[in-house]
Design a protein around this motif. Structure first.
Motif, PDB file in Angstrom:
ATOM      1  N   LEU A  32      90.008  13.920 143.191  1.00 15.90           N
ATOM      2  CA  LEU A  32      90.900  15.076 143.109  1.00 15.90           C
ATOM      3  C   LEU A  32      92.064  14.949 144.096  1.00 15.90           C
ATOM      4  N   ALA A  33      91.777  14.402 145.266  1.00 15.28           N
ATOM      5  CA  ALA A  33      92.804  14.331 146.311  1.00 15.28           C
ATOM      6  C   ALA A  33      93.631  13.055 146.254  1.00 15.28           C
ATOM      7  N   VAL A  70     106.035   5.016 139.118  1.00 17.30           N
ATOM      8  CA  VAL A  70     104.985   4.554 138.205  1.00 17.30           C
ATOM      9  C   VAL A  70     103.660   5.243 138.509  1.00 17.30           C
ATOM     10  N   LEU A  71     103.305   5.320 139.792  1.00 18.54           N
ATOM     11  CA  LEU A  71     101.998   5.869 140.162  1.00 18.54           C
ATOM     12  C   LEU A  71     101.903   7.381 139.988  1.00 18.54           C
ATOM     13  N   THR A  72     103.023   8.093 140.172  1.00 20.14           N
ATOM     14  CA  THR A  72     102.981   9.552 140.097  1.00 20.14           C
ATOM     15  C   THR A  72     102.418  10.060 138.771  1.00 20.14           C
ATOM     16  N   PRO A  73     102.803   9.505 137.604  1.00 21.73           N
ATOM     17  CA  PRO A  73     102.177   9.960 136.360  1.00 21.73           C
ATOM     18  C   PRO A  73     100.885   9.228 136.018  1.00 21.73           C
ATOM     19  N   VAL A  74     100.758   7.953 136.423  1.00 22.88           N
ATOM     20  CA  VAL A  74      99.609   7.142 136.011  1.00 22.88           C
ATOM     21  C   VAL A  74      98.356   7.495 136.797  1.00 22.88           C
ATOM     22  N   LEU A  75      98.483   7.641 138.118  1.00 19.10           N
ATOM     23  CA  LEU A  75      97.302   7.865 138.959  1.00 19.10           C
ATOM     24  C   LEU A  75      96.566   9.161 138.615  1.00 19.10           C
ATOM     25  N   PRO A  76      97.244  10.304 138.429  1.00 17.07           N
ATOM     26  CA  PRO A  76      96.513  11.510 138.029  1.00 17.07           C
ATOM     27  C   PRO A  76      95.787  11.358 136.697  1.00 17.07           C
ATOM     28  N   ALA A  77      96.415  10.648 135.749  1.00 18.16           N
ATOM     29  CA  ALA A  77      95.763  10.434 134.447  1.00 18.16           C
ATOM     30  C   ALA A  77      94.502   9.598 134.609  1.00 18.16           C
ATOM     31  N   LEU A  78      94.568   8.549 135.446  1.00 16.47           N
ATOM     32  CA  LEU A  78      93.401   7.692 135.659  1.00 16.47           C
ATOM     33  C   LEU A  78      92.281   8.447 136.373  1.00 16.47           C
ATOM     34  N   THR A  79      92.617   9.169 137.435  1.00 16.42           N
ATOM     35  CA  THR A  79      91.587   9.891 138.178  1.00 16.42           C
ATOM     36  C   THR A  79      90.957  11.001 137.330  1.00 16.42           C
ATOM     37  N   THR A  80      91.764  11.630 136.480  1.00 16.89           N
ATOM     38  CA  THR A  80      91.211  12.667 135.598  1.00 16.89           C
ATOM     39  C   THR A  80      90.202  12.073 134.630  1.00 16.89           C
ATOM     40  N   GLN A  81      90.519  10.907 134.081  1.00 16.18           N
ATOM     41  CA  GLN A  81      89.584  10.262 133.163  1.00 16.18           C
ATOM     42  C   GLN A  81      88.298   9.860 133.876  1.00 16.18           C
ATOM     43  N   LEU A  82      88.399   9.420 135.109  1.00 18.19           N
ATOM     44  CA  LEU A  82      87.203   9.076 135.874  1.00 18.19           C
ATOM     45  C   LEU A  82      86.370  10.320 136.180  1.00 18.19           C
ATOM     46  N   LEU A  83      87.039  11.439 136.395  1.00 21.82           N
ATOM     47  CA  LEU A  83      86.329  12.676 136.713  1.00 21.82           C
ATOM     48  C   LEU A  83      85.546  13.214 135.514  1.00 21.82           C
ATOM     49  N   VAL A  84      86.102  13.079 134.315  1.00 19.44           N
ATOM     50  CA  VAL A  84      85.460  13.668 133.130  1.00 19.44           C
ATOM     51  C   VAL A  84      84.625  12.649 132.355  1.00 19.44           C
ATOM     52  N   VAL A 136      98.047   9.514 147.934  1.00 24.17           N
ATOM     53  CA  VAL A 136      98.852   8.308 147.683  1.00 24.17           C
ATOM     54  C   VAL A 136     100.332   8.665 147.613  1.00 24.17           C
ATOM     55  N   GLY A 137     100.654   9.735 146.897  1.00 21.91           N
ATOM     56  CA  GLY A 137     102.049  10.163 146.818  1.00 21.91           C
ATOM     57  C   GLY A 137     102.619  10.517 148.185  1.00 21.91           C
ATOM     58  N   SER A 138     101.810  11.177 149.015  1.00 22.66           N
ATOM     59  CA  SER A 138     102.267  11.553 150.359  1.00 22.66           C
ATOM     60  C   SER A 138     102.459  10.327 151.245  1.00 22.66           C
ATOM     61  N   LEU A 139     101.576   9.338 151.126  1.00 23.72           N
ATOM     62  CA  LEU A 139     101.715   8.123 151.926  1.00 23.72           C
ATOM     63  C   LEU A 139     102.972   7.350 151.539  1.00 23.72           C
ATOM     64  N   LEU A 140     103.279   7.301 150.243  1.00 23.75           N
ATOM     65  CA  LEU A 140     104.503   6.631 149.807  1.00 23.75           C
ATOM     66  C   LEU A 140     105.735   7.384 150.301  1.00 23.75           C
ATOM     67  N   LEU A 141     105.689   8.716 150.220  1.00 25.57           N
ATOM     68  CA  LEU A 141     106.796   9.523 150.738  1.00 25.57           C
ATOM     69  C   LEU A 141     106.925   9.348 152.245  1.00 25.57           C
ATOM     70  N   LEU A 142     105.790   9.246 152.930  1.00 27.53           N
ATOM     71  CA  LEU A 142     105.795   9.042 154.374  1.00 27.53           C
ATOM     72  C   LEU A 142     106.473   7.718 154.731  1.00 27.53           C
ATOM     73  N   LEU A 143     106.206   6.679 153.957  1.00 28.36           N
ATOM     74  CA  LEU A 143     106.841   5.381 154.185  1.00 28.36           C
ATOM     75  C   LEU A 143     108.346   5.478 154.015  1.00 28.36           C
ATOM     76  N   VAL A 144     108.784   6.179 152.971  1.00 31.34           N
ATOM     77  CA  VAL A 144     110.219   6.359 152.737  1.00 31.34           C
ATOM     78  C   VAL A 144     110.862   7.096 153.909  1.00 31.34           C
ATOM     79  N   LEU A 145     110.213   8.162 154.388  1.00 38.94           N
ATOM     80  CA  LEU A 145     110.769   8.953 155.484  1.00 38.94           C
ATOM     81  C   LEU A 145     110.845   8.138 156.779  1.00 38.94           C
ATOM     82  N   VAL A 146     109.813   7.339 157.050  1.00 37.32           N
ATOM     83  CA  VAL A 146     109.829   6.507 158.255  1.00 37.32           C
ATOM     84  C   VAL A 146     110.973   5.487 158.195  1.00 37.32           C
ATOM     85  N   LEU A 147     111.163   4.883 157.031  1.00 35.79           N
ATOM     86  CA  LEU A 147     112.261   3.913 156.883  1.00 35.79           C
ATOM     87  C   LEU A 147     113.620   4.602 157.023  1.00 35.79           C
ATOM     88  N   LEU A 148     113.746   5.807 156.450  1.00 32.53           N
ATOM     89  CA  LEU A 148     114.993   6.561 156.599  1.00 32.53           C
ATOM     90  C   LEU A 148     115.245   6.932 158.055  1.00 32.53           C
TER      91      LEU A 148
END
Length: 207
Positions: free
Chosen positions: A95-96, A146-160, A101-113
């Motif tokens: 669920l998390a 790529v990951l923003t739409p794909v990862l939630p779909a994959l995790t949802t399928q694993l959950l159900v 993952v999205g926050s860690l990628l955003l964190l990397l962008v912010l650190v580089l900026l």
């Protein structure tokens, strides 16, 4: 007669402070707190996610709890909510995971900026390191697109998987072209920086 720059040291400090604050907020609320929730060290963790049922007609609007099974309840019609009564650690992780993952990628962008912003102190942003940083930002945004739409779909399928919900919730991914375009624009800007700094270095070598 010299020209006065519209950007001064105070502006640089304010920009760095804003980016630093953003790094802290994203790190705490986007990564640390969800991670504590997965470990069971924080109350009020996420126990539901929004899904799109295969056929809205299969979930009657008059029925608030359409499908129930294995501790999960699917409620709603076109945009339904999958609720977990008592998620275990693996379910909390799934669920998390998209948010973390999205926050860690955003964190990397912010650190580089933030590192790019710090070069403004010297009054010269066109340095080789910034070209590499912009390229890294562009690649990170592309991965996130790529990951923003794909990862939630994959995790949802694993959950159900293996539950009655699996028949109700199909695998569905929708990509946002805007983020891909933004990624390529940043990559192009990084290449402009790289060529500009190389040209300046070659020019200075001739003087």
């Amino acid at each position: 007669m010299g020209t006065k720059s519209w950007w001064n040291r105070t502006d640089s400090r304010l920009l760095e402070a804003a980016l630093g604050l953003a790094v802290v907020l994203v790190g705490v609320f986007g990564a640390l707190l969800p991670a504590l929730g997965v470990a069971g060290l924080r109350e009020g963790t996420r126990d539901a996610l929004e899904v799109e049922p295969e056929t809205a007609a299969r979930i009657p609007e008059a029925v608030s709890e359409a499908v129930t099974g294995q501790g999960m309840t699917l409620t709603g019609t076109r945009r339904a909510e999958l609720v977990f009564a008592d998620p275990d650690r693996s379910q909390r992780l799934l669920l998390a995971l998209p948010e973390v993952v999205g926050s860690l990628l955003l964190l990397l962008v912010l650190v580089l900026l933030l590192k790019v912003a710090r070069t403004l102190r010297g009054g010269d942003i066109f340095v080789p390191a910034n070209a590499r940083r912009l390229s890294a930002i562009g690649l990170t945004v592309l991965v996130q697109a790529v990951l923003t739409p794909v990862l939630p779909a994959l995790t949802t399928q694993l959950l159900v998987r293996g539950s009655p919900m699996a028949e109700q919730i199909p695998f569905s991914v929708t990509f946002a072209g805007g983020y891909v375009l933004l990624a390529f624009l940043i990559l192009a800007l990084g290449e402009v920086f790289r060529r500009g700094t190389k040209l300046r270095a070659d020019t200075e070598g001739l003087i």
